[in-house]
Motif scaffolding. Structure first.
Motif, PDB file in Angstrom:
ATOM      1  N   UNK A 153      33.988  47.707  36.886  1.00 14.32           N
ATOM      2  CA  UNK A 153      33.493  48.906  36.208  1.00 14.32           C
ATOM      3  C   UNK A 153      33.256  50.055  37.179  1.00 14.32           C
ATOM      4  N   UNK A 154      32.887  49.718  38.412  1.00 15.69           N
ATOM      5  CA  UNK A 154      32.531  50.751  39.382  1.00 15.69           C
ATOM      6  C   UNK A 154      33.719  51.201  40.226  1.00 15.69           C
ATOM      7  N   UNK A 155      34.637  50.272  40.551  1.00 11.74           N
ATOM      8  CA  UNK A 155      35.652  50.570  41.561  1.00 11.74           C
ATOM      9  C   UNK A 155      37.085  50.620  41.042  1.00 11.74           C
ATOM     10  N   UNK A 156      37.400  49.884  39.983  1.00 13.50           N
ATOM     11  CA  UNK A 156      38.799  49.722  39.575  1.00 13.50           C
ATOM     12  C   UNK A 156      39.429  51.057  39.183  1.00 13.50           C
ATOM     13  N   UNK A 157      40.690  51.241  39.609  1.00 12.59           N
ATOM     14  CA  UNK A 157      41.459  52.419  39.209  1.00 12.59           C
ATOM     15  C   UNK A 157      42.775  52.018  38.547  1.00 12.59           C
ATOM     16  N   UNK A 158      43.114  50.734  38.616  1.00 11.89           N
ATOM     17  CA  UNK A 158      44.276  50.238  37.876  1.00 11.89           C
ATOM     18  C   UNK A 158      43.776  49.849  36.482  1.00 11.89           C
ATOM     19  N   UNK A 159      43.861  50.795  35.578  1.00 11.27           N
ATOM     20  CA  UNK A 159      43.160  50.649  34.297  1.00 11.27           C
ATOM     21  C   UNK A 159      43.697  49.497  33.462  1.00 11.27           C
ATOM     22  N   UNK A 160      45.006  49.308  33.439  1.00  8.67           N
ATOM     23  CA  UNK A 160      45.564  48.243  32.606  1.00  8.67           C
ATOM     24  C   UNK A 160      45.133  46.871  33.100  1.00  8.67           C
ATOM     25  N   UNK A 161      45.324  46.624  34.399  1.00  7.94           N
ATOM     26  CA  UNK A 161      44.947  45.315  34.950  1.00  7.94           C
ATOM     27  C   UNK A 161      43.435  45.131  34.919  1.00  7.94           C
ATOM     28  N   UNK A 162      42.673  46.226  35.123  1.00  9.40           N
ATOM     29  CA  UNK A 162      41.212  46.123  35.072  1.00  9.40           C
ATOM     30  C   UNK A 162      40.732  45.742  33.687  1.00  9.40           C
ATOM     31  N   UNK A 163      41.289  46.376  32.651  1.00  7.35           N
ATOM     32  CA  UNK A 163      40.901  46.032  31.283  1.00  7.35           C
ATOM     33  C   UNK A 163      41.278  44.616  30.923  1.00  7.35           C
ATOM     34  N   UNK A 164      42.466  44.177  31.372  1.00 12.17           N
ATOM     35  CA  UNK A 164      42.898  42.809  31.099  1.00 12.17           C
ATOM     36  C   UNK A 164      41.977  41.806  31.788  1.00 12.17           C
ATOM     37  N   UNK A 165      41.567  42.113  33.017  1.00 10.41           N
ATOM     38  CA  UNK A 165      40.673  41.205  33.729  1.00 10.41           C
ATOM     39  C   UNK A 165      39.312  41.115  33.044  1.00 10.41           C
ATOM     40  N   UNK A 166      38.807  42.216  32.522  1.00 14.96           N
ATOM     41  CA  UNK A 166      37.525  42.181  31.803  1.00 14.96           C
ATOM     42  C   UNK A 166      37.641  41.295  30.558  1.00 14.96           C
ATOM     43  N   UNK A 167      38.768  41.357  29.866  1.00 17.10           N
ATOM     44  CA  UNK A 167      38.946  40.477  28.700  1.00 17.10           C
ATOM     45  C   UNK A 167      38.971  39.007  29.134  1.00 17.10           C
ATOM     46  N   UNK A 168      39.613  38.736  30.251  1.00 14.44           N
ATOM     47  CA  UNK A 168      39.622  37.353  30.753  1.00 14.44           C
ATOM     48  C   UNK A 168      38.212  36.892  31.112  1.00 14.44           C
ATOM     49  N   UNK A 169      37.425  37.783  31.703  1.00 18.18           N
ATOM     50  CA  UNK A 169      36.052  37.425  32.071  1.00 18.18           C
ATOM     51  C   UNK A 169      35.220  37.093  30.842  1.00 18.18           C
ATOM     52  N   UNK A 170      35.428  37.812  29.745  1.00 18.81           N
ATOM     53  CA  UNK A 170      34.697  37.504  28.506  1.00 18.81           C
ATOM     54  C   UNK A 170      35.077  36.110  28.010  1.00 18.81           C
ATOM     55  N   UNK A 171      36.374  35.773  28.093  1.00 24.92           N
ATOM     56  CA  UNK A 171      36.793  34.433  27.672  1.00 24.92           C
ATOM     57  C   UNK A 171      36.194  33.360  28.583  1.00 24.92           C
ATOM     58  N   UNK A 172      36.131  33.638  29.889  1.00 23.47           N
ATOM     59  CA  UNK A 172      35.500  32.688  30.809  1.00 23.47           C
ATOM     60  C   UNK A 172      34.022  32.526  30.478  1.00 23.47           C
ATOM     61  N   UNK A 173      33.369  33.607  30.103  1.00 24.51           N
ATOM     62  CA  UNK A 173      31.946  33.543  29.703  1.00 24.51           C
ATOM     63  C   UNK A 173      31.784  32.624  28.498  1.00 24.51           C
ATOM     64  N   UNK A 174      32.632  32.800  27.496  1.00 24.66           N
ATOM     65  CA  UNK A 174      32.528  31.985  26.277  1.00 24.66           C
ATOM     66  C   UNK A 174      32.774  30.511  26.576  1.00 24.66           C
ATOM     67  N   UNK A 175      33.664  30.230  27.536  1.00 23.46           N
ATOM     68  CA  UNK A 175      33.990  28.834  27.846  1.00 23.46           C
ATOM     69  C   UNK A 175      32.916  28.164  28.692  1.00 23.46           C
ATOM     70  N   UNK A 176      32.065  28.947  29.355  1.00 24.06           N
ATOM     71  CA  UNK A 176      31.029  28.377  30.224  1.00 24.06           C
ATOM     72  C   UNK A 176      29.887  27.805  29.390  1.00 24.06           C
TER      73      UNK A 176
END
Length: 409
Positions: free
Chosen positions: A136-159
């Motif tokens: 949220x603070x540093x990323x400038x590659x918006x597409x890959x950054x948004x995709x990574x945030x979606x992956x993190x949400x899925x990892x949260x749900x699986x934990x």
């Protein structure tokens, strides 16, 4: 009255079971022999024992949750306490107590495992939140950054889930990071749109200027103007793809219109200059016969006449211009160099300086020869060696100076 070690049937048909607290009536039997009554209530006992055995097998052989096992134990304890059965009920209670201890240990193990899992889950979720905040603070590659945030949400749900307050706090941070990333991305593209609008305006002005001069016949000035417009185009940056393509098509169309017209005019003019080129080819061949230069003065006189005829011949086609002009320039340079050499050779001041140098070196050699004779007579080997070296150097310089002086002869 009929009896056995764990119970009896009274004369009135009442069936009793013996316990550590004393006898307890468990039923009444009026339909048959007392032995049949005791056998019936023994079967009731065996049914209870079988249920306890089954629970023991499930507790020891499966991953039956402790809460479910304890509920089953409690139910069986109540059943044994109030059992209408004849048998060693105390033994059944003892087995249930032992089973309860096993379940208690299992509960502790499960608690330890759950606490460990929650600690690990907390570490995982803290790592997820930290990465999300960094994106949220540093990323400038918006597409890959948004995709990574979606992956993190899925990892949260699986934990695994952790304690409610910590879970809520970390989720709040994760949500805030996603929101901050979305706002920063939106702001970036908003500013990008503003920049692209500014680029579009600048390139529209460039295209308008290019189209305005497309019909010009001031070939040199207009060509320079198009070069400047191209520099401005490159420096302006990029607009959106659709706008960029449309404006570039217009800009290139204006350029092509001008340069095609210029090329047609130049081609027609070059065709008329072909005869001039033939004349200059002949003049260049004539000038080439001056090489190598043996008489600079006469060579200059001949070349001067050639240059006059060269100028009179007029312009030549562009593709031949550099070769012809360059060839004549080389011959002119050769004549100029010969003239400079001639001037240096006949310059009285330069000859006097050369003569003076020769005279000085000859006097120096005479002095060194005298010194060498004295050093040899005195036996000073060191002085002899140094003087001989100095003489060798002076004689070498004298040879060079005499050659230079000879050039003036």
């Amino acid at each position: 009255m009929t009896t056995d070690p764990w119970g009896r049937v009274d004369d009135d048909g009442t069936v009793y079971v013996r316990t550590a607290e004393g006898e307890r009536a468990v039923g009444s039997w009026q339909a048959g022999e007392p032995e049949e009554a005791l056998a019936y209530y023994h079967r009731k006992y065996e049914e209870l024992a079988g249920q306890i055995q089954l629970l023991e097998q499930r507790v020891k052989g499966t991953d039956l949750p402790p809460t479910q096992a304890e509920a089953s134990i409690l139910k069986l304890r109540e059943a044994v306490t109030e059992a209408h059965a004849v048998g060693d009920l105390a033994a059944l209670q003892s087995r249930l107590e032992a089973l309860s201890e096993i379940v208690g240990k299992r509960r502790e193990e499960v608690k330890v495992a759950r606490d460990k899992a929650r600690t690990q889950a907390r570490d995982v979720k803290e790592r997820i939140v930290a990465e999300a905040e960094r994106i949220a603070e540093e990323a400038t590659h918006w597409k890959s950054g948004g995709e990574r945030l979606r992956q993190l949400v899925e990892e949260w749900k699986a934990a695994e889930r952790i304690d409610r307050p910590t879970e809520a706090g970390l989720w709040k941070r994760l949500s805030a990071a996603r929101t901050a990333f979305a706002k920063r991305r939106k702001a970036y593209f908003s500013s990008l749109d503003e920049q692209r609008d500014a680029v579009r305006d600048e390139k529209e002005r460039i295209v308008a200027e290019a189209e305005a001069i497309a019909g010009s016949t001031d070939w040199n000035t207009t060509a320079a103007a198009y070069r400047e417009l191209m520099h401005r185009w490159k420096a302006a940056g990029r607009a959106s793809r659709e706008v960029e393509d449309e404006l570039w098509t217009r800009f290139k169309g204006a350029q092509d219109l001008f340069f095609q017209a210029r090329s047609a005019v130049f081609a027609e003019r070059d065709a008329s200059f072909a005869a001039n080129a033939e004349i200059k080819e002949t003049l260049l061949a004539e000038a080439g016969k001056l090489l190598p230069i043996t008489d600079a003065r006469s060579a200059r006189a001949v070349l001067r006449g050639i240059l006059e005829r060269w100028e009179a011949a007029g312009p030549v086609p562009r593709e031949q211009r550099d070769r012809l002009e360059g060839g004549l320039r080389k011959i002119d340079d050769a004549v100029r160099k010969a003239e400079e050499n001639e001037w240096r050779r006949t310059n009285p001041e330069a000859r006097a300086r050369a003569q003076d140098t020769v005279n000085q070196l000859r006097r120096s050699i005479e002095q060194l020869e005298t010194r060498l004779s004295k050093a040899r007579a005195a036996g000073r080997d060191k002085d002899v060696k140094e003087t001989e070296e100095a003489l060798t150097a002076r004689r070498s310089w004298l040879e060079e100076a005499e050659r230079t002086l000879a050039e003036f002869s």
